[in-house]
Design a protein around this motif. Structure first.
Motif, mmCIF file in Angstrom:
data_model
loop_
_atom_site.group_PDB
_atom_site.id
_atom_site.type_symbol
_atom_site.label_atom_id
_atom_site.label_comp_id
_atom_site.label_asym_id
_atom_site.label_seq_id
_atom_site.Cartn_x
_atom_site.Cartn_y
_atom_site.Cartn_z
ATOM 1 N N PRO A 37 0.824 -1.213 0.000
ATOM 2 C CA PRO A 37 0.000 0.000 0.000
ATOM 3 C C PRO A 37 0.861 1.268 0.000
ATOM 4 O O PRO A 37 1.887 1.335 0.683
ATOM 5 N N ALA A 38 0.427 2.260 -0.772
ATOM 6 C CA ALA A 38 1.186 3.509 -0.882
ATOM 7 C C ALA A 38 1.420 4.142 0.487
ATOM 8 O O ALA A 38 2.475 4.728 0.737
ATOM 9 N N SER A 39 0.463 4.003 1.387
ATOM 10 C CA SER A 39 0.587 4.603 2.722
ATOM 11 C C SER A 39 1.696 3.959 3.552
ATOM 12 O O SER A 39 2.168 4.548 4.520
ATOM 13 N N GLN A 40 2.111 2.751 3.181
ATOM 14 C CA GLN A 40 3.161 2.056 3.931
ATOM 15 C C GLN A 40 4.519 2.137 3.244
ATOM 16 O O GLN A 40 5.494 1.579 3.727
ATOM 17 N N GLN A 41 4.602 2.843 2.117
ATOM 18 C CA GLN A 41 5.855 2.943 1.375
ATOM 19 C C GLN A 41 6.657 4.167 1.790
ATOM 20 O O GLN A 41 6.098 5.233 2.023
ATOM 21 N N THR A 42 7.955 3.995 1.848
ATOM 22 C CA THR A 42 8.882 5.109 1.973
ATOM 23 C C THR A 42 9.860 4.954 0.817
ATOM 24 O O THR A 42 10.585 3.960 0.748
ATOM 25 N N LEU A 43 9.851 5.915 -0.112
ATOM 26 C CA LEU A 43 10.766 5.860 -1.247
ATOM 27 C C LEU A 43 12.081 6.530 -0.860
ATOM 28 O O LEU A 43 12.087 7.613 -0.285
ATOM 29 N N VAL A 44 13.182 5.863 -1.206
ATOM 30 C CA VAL A 44 14.506 6.334 -0.808
ATOM 31 C C VAL A 44 15.401 6.407 -2.041
ATOM 32 O O VAL A 44 15.462 5.466 -2.830
ATOM 33 N N LEU A 45 16.088 7.534 -2.187
ATOM 34 C CA LEU A 45 17.032 7.736 -3.279
ATOM 35 C C LEU A 45 18.333 8.261 -2.699
ATOM 36 O O LEU A 45 18.339 9.317 -2.064
ATOM 37 N N PHE A 46 19.414 7.518 -2.884
ATOM 38 C CA PHE A 46 20.725 7.889 -2.357
ATOM 39 C C PHE A 46 20.669 8.234 -0.866
ATOM 40 O O PHE A 46 21.245 9.214 -0.402
ATOM 41 N N GLY A 47 19.914 7.432 -0.115
ATOM 42 C CA GLY A 47 19.836 7.590 1.331
ATOM 43 C C GLY A 47 18.887 8.677 1.814
ATOM 44 O O GLY A 47 18.757 8.905 3.008
ATOM 45 N N LYS A 48 18.222 9.363 0.898
ATOM 46 C CA LYS A 48 17.293 10.427 1.288
ATOM 47 C C LYS A 48 15.861 9.993 1.008
ATOM 48 O O LYS A 48 15.563 9.429 -0.035
ATOM 49 N N THR A 49 14.974 10.295 1.949
ATOM 50 C CA THR A 49 13.562 9.961 1.811
ATOM 51 C C THR A 49 12.893 10.962 0.879
ATOM 52 O O THR A 49 13.070 12.169 1.021
ATOM 53 N N LEU A 50 12.122 10.451 -0.084
ATOM 54 C CA LEU A 50 11.385 11.310 -1.004
ATOM 55 C C LEU A 50 10.038 11.670 -0.380
ATOM 56 O O LEU A 50 9.329 10.808 0.133
ATOM 57 N N GLN A 51 9.689 12.944 -0.438
ATOM 58 C CA GLN A 51 8.477 13.457 0.203
ATOM 59 C C GLN A 51 7.277 13.364 -0.731
ATOM 60 O O GLN A 51 7.365 13.735 -1.909
ATOM 61 N N ASP A 52 6.142 12.888 -0.207
ATOM 62 C CA ASP A 52 4.929 12.675 -0.998
ATOM 63 C C ASP A 52 4.449 13.934 -1.717
ATOM 64 O O ASP A 52 3.927 13.869 -2.825
ATOM 65 N N ASP A 53 4.590 15.093 -1.087
ATOM 66 C CA ASP A 53 4.031 16.321 -1.651
ATOM 67 C C ASP A 53 4.928 16.969 -2.701
ATOM 68 O O ASP A 53 4.569 17.978 -3.291
ATOM 69 N N LYS A 54 6.079 16.371 -2.976
ATOM 70 C CA LYS A 54 6.992 16.914 -3.982
ATOM 71 C C LYS A 54 6.846 16.150 -5.288
ATOM 72 O O LYS A 54 6.281 15.063 -5.320
ATOM 73 N N CYS A 55 7.370 16.731 -6.348
ATOM 74 C CA CYS A 55 7.332 16.103 -7.666
ATOM 75 C C CYS A 55 8.713 15.556 -8.015
ATOM 76 O O CYS A 55 9.717 15.899 -7.384
ATOM 77 N N VAL A 56 8.758 14.738 -9.047
ATOM 78 C CA VAL A 56 10.009 14.147 -9.507
ATOM 79 C C VAL A 56 11.018 15.243 -9.848
ATOM 80 O O VAL A 56 12.209 15.121 -9.555
ATOM 81 N N GLU A 57 10.545 16.354 -10.442
ATOM 82 C CA GLU A 57 11.449 17.441 -10.831
ATOM 83 C C GLU A 57 12.147 18.081 -9.620
ATOM 84 O O GLU A 57 13.186 18.724 -9.776
ATOM 85 N N ASP A 58 11.597 17.904 -8.429
ATOM 86 C CA ASP A 58 12.219 18.443 -7.214
ATOM 87 C C ASP A 58 13.452 17.641 -6.802
ATOM 88 O O ASP A 58 14.186 18.044 -5.896
ATOM 89 N N TYR A 59 13.649 16.499 -7.431
ATOM 90 C CA TYR A 59 14.791 15.627 -7.146
ATOM 91 C C TYR A 59 15.597 15.461 -8.430
ATOM 92 O O TYR A 59 15.350 14.563 -9.229
#
Length: 128
Positions: A37-59
């Motif tokens: 479930p999306a609510s249980q996911q934490t996306l991580v890129l290079f050790g940093k957590t990606l925030q739900d309210d941001k877009c891909v372009e913010d990373y």
């Protein structure tokens, strides 16, 4: 662009996204493939957590072919959710009393369910 999202427990998903795709939408795409479930996911890129309210372009490190990892958050217990909600209206001591009484009552009701009751509930939840 396509990115690969890998689960730390095994499994992966290749998702098609744009720079305007929100991280929450990425989680929803991954949910279909990996069944987390999306609510249980934490996306991580290079050790940093990606925030739900941001877009891909913010990373800026997210490019075509990037690997993003998904960690699974343990869902909050019913007690924790109730206390978090009740703290808006009651003191900590009052919250504890209310939650304790609720849980006793809830456990009593669950204990009184028959196997037929449980089967009926299960069928209604899976849509039969």
């Amino acid at each position: 662009m396509k990115i690969t999202v890998k689960s730390l427990k095994g499994g992966s998903s290749i998702v098609e996204i744009t720079e305007k795709t929100s991280i929450l939408d990425v989680k929803k795409l991954v949910e279909k493939d990996i069944k987390i479930p999306a609510s249980q996911q934490t996306l991580v890129l290079f050790g940093k957590t990606l925030q739900d309210d941001k877009c891909v372009e913010d990373y800026p490190k997210i490019k075509d072919g990037t690997k993003v990892y998904v960690a699974i958050k343990k869902p909050e217990s019913l007690n924790a959710v109730l206390i978090k909600f009740l703290r808006k209206y009651y003191s900590d001591d009052q919250c504890k009393l209310i939650v304790d009484e609720f849980m006793r009552n809830f456990q009593s009701k669950v204990d009184s369910l028959s196997l037929d009751d449980l089967e009926r509930i299960a069928k209604s939840e899976i849509g039969e």
